[in-house]
Enzyme design. Structure first.
Site, PDB file in Angstrom:
ATOM      1  CG  LEU A   1      -1.801  -1.090   1.287  1.00  8.24           C
ATOM      2  CD1 LEU A   1      -2.579  -1.045   2.582  1.00  8.24           C
ATOM      3  CD2 LEU A   1      -2.859  -0.907   0.047  1.00  8.24           C
ATOM      4  CB  CYS A   2       0.437   4.671  -1.116  1.00 11.40           C
ATOM      5  SG  CYS A   2       0.535   4.502  -2.933  1.00 11.40           S
TER       6      CYS A   2
END
Length: 112
Positions: A20-21
């Site tokens: 995930l970012c």
């Protein structure tokens, strides 16, 4: 938004495949800590939010977002800036207050 063209070659690659970012930015911040200004970084990011989060992070920190790398799926390029604003080690999406930055601070996003 208009960006300089993304170079096909990178000085440094950060692989965030499957991350995930939030986790990607933690890894990115850690990896660019010792890289000099002007370094071209390719970021491999499969999170669907990456095309929005990476340019926003570059804008916030002062690095230059170069865009997607032609012919490479899920690869984004950025160029490190000498004037980049440092971010929190545990939260690279939060810049350090200007008064917390020191002249010796590494402005690439990592503390000295």
């Amino acid at each position: 938004m208009n960006h300089p063209s993304a170079p096909a070659e990178a000085d440094l690659t950060v692989d965030g495949t499957g991350l995930l970012c939030v986790t990607l930015l933690l890894r990115l911040r850690r990896r660019i800590g010792d890289a000099p200004p002007g370094t071209v970084v390719h970021v491999v990011a499969t999170d669907p939010a990456a095309p929005l989060d990476l340019p926003a992070w570059c804008h916030m920190t002062g690095h230059t977002y170069l865009g997607t790398v032609p012919g490479r799926e899920h690869v984004y390029a950025l160029r490190l800036s000498a004037e980049a604003r440092a971010t929190r080690p545990d939260a690279p999406w939060h810049p350090l207050p200007r008064d917390a930055e020191t002249p010796e601070a590494d402005k690439s996003g990592s503390p000295p």
